[in-house]
Design a protein around this motif. Structure first.
Motif, PDB file in Angstrom:
ATOM      1  N   ARG A 121      16.124   4.997   2.030  1.00  0.00           N
ATOM      2  CA  ARG A 121      14.656   5.341   2.656  1.00  0.00           C
ATOM      3  C   ARG A 121      14.144   4.051   3.015  1.00  0.00           C
ATOM      4  O   ARG A 121      12.723   4.303   2.593  1.00  0.00           O
ATOM      5  N   GLY A 122      14.791   3.136   3.228  1.00  0.00           N
ATOM      6  CA  GLY A 122      14.145   1.660   3.231  1.00  0.00           C
ATOM      7  C   GLY A 122      14.229   1.484   4.566  1.00  0.00           C
ATOM      8  O   GLY A 122      14.595   1.978   5.696  1.00  0.00           O
ATOM      9  N   MET A 166      13.388 -11.948   5.697  1.00  0.00           N
ATOM     10  CA  MET A 166      13.900 -10.766   5.942  1.00  0.00           C
ATOM     11  C   MET A 166      12.993  -9.873   4.871  1.00  0.00           C
ATOM     12  O   MET A 166      12.999 -10.188   3.795  1.00  0.00           O
ATOM     13  N   ILE A 167      12.760  -8.466   5.303  1.00  0.00           N
ATOM     14  CA  ILE A 167      11.670  -7.778   4.530  1.00  0.00           C
ATOM     15  C   ILE A 167      12.324  -6.353   4.255  1.00  0.00           C
ATOM     16  O   ILE A 167      12.654  -5.840   5.136  1.00  0.00           O
ATOM     17  N   LEU A 168      12.762  -6.119   3.068  1.00  0.00           N
ATOM     18  CA  LEU A 168      12.803  -4.801   2.877  1.00  0.00           C
ATOM     19  C   LEU A 168      11.952  -4.022   2.100  1.00  0.00           C
ATOM     20  O   LEU A 168      11.641  -4.333   0.852  1.00  0.00           O
ATOM     21  N   SER A 169      11.491  -2.923   2.674  1.00  0.00           N
ATOM     22  CA  SER A 169      10.311  -2.128   2.244  1.00  0.00           C
ATOM     23  C   SER A 169      10.861  -0.938   1.549  1.00  0.00           C
ATOM     24  O   SER A 169      11.727  -0.195   2.270  1.00  0.00           O
ATOM     25  N   LEU A 170      10.428  -0.415   0.638  1.00  0.00           N
ATOM     26  CA  LEU A 170      10.801   0.835   0.130  1.00  0.00           C
ATOM     27  C   LEU A 170       9.551   1.723  -0.214  1.00  0.00           C
ATOM     28  O   LEU A 170       8.487   1.205  -0.545  1.00  0.00           O
ATOM     29  N   GLN A 171       9.603   3.153   0.127  1.00  0.00           N
ATOM     30  CA  GLN A 171       8.593   3.796  -0.041  1.00  0.00           C
ATOM     31  C   GLN A 171       8.273   4.132  -1.370  1.00  0.00           C
ATOM     32  O   GLN A 171       9.145   4.153  -2.424  1.00  0.00           O
ATOM     33  N   LYS A 172       7.047   4.510  -1.782  1.00  0.00           N
ATOM     34  CA  LYS A 172       6.556   4.874  -3.053  1.00  0.00           C
ATOM     35  C   LYS A 172       7.393   6.138  -3.711  1.00  0.00           C
ATOM     36  O   LYS A 172       7.921   5.931  -4.730  1.00  0.00           O
ATOM     37  N   ASN A 173       7.361   6.897  -2.536  1.00  0.00           N
ATOM     38  CA  ASN A 173       8.157   8.291  -3.237  1.00  0.00           C
ATOM     39  C   ASN A 173       9.661   8.418  -2.951  1.00  0.00           C
ATOM     40  O   ASN A 173       9.645   8.165  -1.277  1.00  0.00           O
ATOM     41  N   GLY A 229       0.801  -1.213  -0.119  1.00  0.00           N
ATOM     42  CA  GLY A 229       0.035   0.046  -0.124  1.00  0.00           C
ATOM     43  C   GLY A 229       0.938   1.188  -0.033  1.00  0.00           C
ATOM     44  O   GLY A 229       0.346   2.334  -0.482  1.00  0.00           O
ATOM     45  N   THR A 230       2.090   1.253   0.576  1.00  0.00           N
ATOM     46  CA  THR A 230       2.973   2.393   0.693  1.00  0.00           C
ATOM     47  C   THR A 230       4.124   2.267  -0.334  1.00  0.00           C
ATOM     48  O   THR A 230       4.852   3.224  -0.345  1.00  0.00           O
ATOM     49  N   GLY A 231       4.231   1.353  -1.130  1.00  0.00           N
ATOM     50  CA  GLY A 231       5.339   1.579  -2.002  1.00  0.00           C
ATOM     51  C   GLY A 231       5.629  -0.200  -2.403  1.00  0.00           C
ATOM     52  O   GLY A 231       4.736  -0.971  -2.999  1.00  0.00           O
ATOM     53  N   VAL A 232       6.705  -0.587  -2.267  1.00  0.00           N
ATOM     54  CA  VAL A 232       6.906  -1.971  -2.553  1.00  0.00           C
ATOM     55  C   VAL A 232       8.047  -2.625  -1.458  1.00  0.00           C
ATOM     56  O   VAL A 232       8.616  -1.895  -0.663  1.00  0.00           O
ATOM     57  N   ARG A 233       8.126  -4.070  -1.631  1.00  0.00           N
ATOM     58  CA  ARG A 233       8.808  -4.712  -0.740  1.00  0.00           C
ATOM     59  C   ARG A 233       9.524  -5.814  -1.169  1.00  0.00           C
ATOM     60  O   ARG A 233       8.915  -6.616  -2.388  1.00  0.00           O
ATOM     61  N   ILE A 234      10.647  -6.370  -0.720  1.00  0.00           N
ATOM     62  CA  ILE A 234      11.269  -7.431  -1.262  1.00  0.00           C
ATOM     63  C   ILE A 234      11.482  -8.482  -0.124  1.00  0.00           C
ATOM     64  O   ILE A 234      12.136  -8.200   0.861  1.00  0.00           O
ATOM     65  N   ARG A 235      10.919  -9.489  -0.291  1.00  0.00           N
ATOM     66  CA  ARG A 235      10.932 -10.623   0.844  1.00  0.00           C
ATOM     67  C   ARG A 235      12.024 -11.461   0.551  1.00  0.00           C
ATOM     68  O   ARG A 235      12.056 -12.156  -0.597  1.00  0.00           O
ATOM     69  N   LEU A 236      12.847 -11.723   1.616  1.00  0.00           N
ATOM     70  CA  LEU A 236      13.986 -12.621   1.390  1.00  0.00           C
ATOM     71  C   LEU A 236      13.655 -13.957   2.199  1.00  0.00           C
ATOM     72  O   LEU A 236      13.555 -13.692   3.409  1.00  0.00           O
TER      73      LEU A 236
END
Lengths: 215, 119
Positions: free
Chosen positions: A195-196, A207-214, A161-168
């Motif tokens: 800004r992750g 492990m989850i890396l989340s990145l903001q939309k902007n 909802g706020t951007g993207v994420r990468i799950r490892l």
């Protein structure tokens, strides 16, 4: 945020990946070299009256072509990787970025008896970010997981909802080594630059890396 | 002279073995450290030619394991490293063994094999 740390890590990451690819290219060239040498041997033997088996020639030609394609693929990957440092901010498809990273990191993983599996959705996962720093931090995460002797690590990009994420996803517990602080200063510096946010879920092996939309 | 070639690139070692056989050198080949350890129990070799970077057991680690099984065995390393610096570091780690950089010059390899046998 320490740009000095980020720059140092970036150079090390670039060097490591370049060395790994050049090593593989050397292997492809070595096979081509031996195949050409064997063709020469067959020619010399033919001059002495020993007939050449056409099937062997076909196999050797196929081997040479296969290795040329392999080396060409490696050089294309290296080229794409080099260009990922071109833009500090870029719109990227995470699927493509992860494909590139996995193709670069598969051999270092294999050296540690591990495998990287990419689980891609059937749609693009677009993000605005610094591609090179993203590849760098993901490599550090993978390096951490592989040091923990995980046999398989899955990489899964997702839209949130706020951007993207990468799950490892692996089977790992924390800390792997009590002396090994993770995330260390280098990962923290990269996280800040991107800004992750990093979430560690040792109970479910993620492990989850989340990145903001902007960005 | 009988040698064992160990490299995870099967096409490389199989072709190299065939070329050596044309030159009167008996060469068997395997593609992993584990296979190499089994092979030296079945057959005695004068020299093992090892790739430095292999999955699971590296060339340098394999050298130590093979030496435990056969202290008489001699070694040559093959490496994909391109730089003189890597070469120097590898040579120091490998002790008295020889290093050759891929792609291998077959004549140089044969020269090294003969040199090791002579000593």
């Amino acid at each position: 945020m320490s740009w000095e740390t980020i720059a140092r890590e970036g150079f090390q990451f670039f060097g490591k990946m370049s060395a790994s690819i050049s090593h593989e290219i050397k292997n492809a060239l070595a096979i081509i070299n031996e195949s050409a040498g064997l063709l020469e041997d067959f020619s010399i033997l033919a001059e002495k009256g020993r007939p050449i088996d056409p099937e062997r020639l076909k196999l050797l030609a196929a081997s040479v072509m296969k290795q040329i394609q392999r080396a060409d693929g490696l050089i294309k990957r290296l080229n794409r990787f080099a260009h990922s440092a071109d833009d500090p901010i870029k719109i990227i498809d995470l699927n493509e970025t992860l494909e590139l990273l996995v193709s670069l990191a598969q051999r270092p993983a294999a050296m540690r008896e591990a495998r990287l599996d990419l689980v891609l959705p059937d749609h693009p996962v677009m993000a605005v970010t610094n591609p090179f720093l993203l590849e760098n931090i993901l490599w550090l995460f993978l390096d951490f997981l592989l040091t923990g002797n995980h046999k398989v690590v899955q990489l899964i990009p997702e839209v949130t909802g706020t951007g993207v994420r990468i799950r490892l996803v692996g089977q790992f517990g924390f800390p792997v080594d009590p002396a090994q602080a993770f995330p260390s200063e280098r990962e923290k510096a990269l996280l800040e630059a991107l800004r992750g946010e990093l979430e560690m879920e040792p109970q479910v092996g993620e492990m989850i890396l989340s990145l903001q939309k902007n960005f | 002279m009988r040698i064992l070639l160990v490299d995870d690139e099967a096409e490389l070692v199989s072709t190299l073995a065939e070329r050596l056989s044309f030159r009167g050198i008996e060469a068997d080949w395997v593609t992993s450290g584990e296979e190499a350890l089994k092979q030296v129990e079945k057959q005695r070799y004068d020299i093992a030619v090892l790739d430095v970077k292999m999955p699971r057991i590296s060339g340098l680690a394999l050298k130590k394991l093979l030496e435990e099984k056969d202290p008489q065995l001699k070694f040559i390393f093959l490496t994909g490293h391109g730089s003189e610096e890597d070469f120097a570091i590898g040579s120091a780690e490998a002790g008295e063994a020889y290093y050759l950089i891929k792609p291998v010059d077959l004549n140089l390899l044969i020269e090294k094999l003969k040199e090791i046998i002579r000593t």
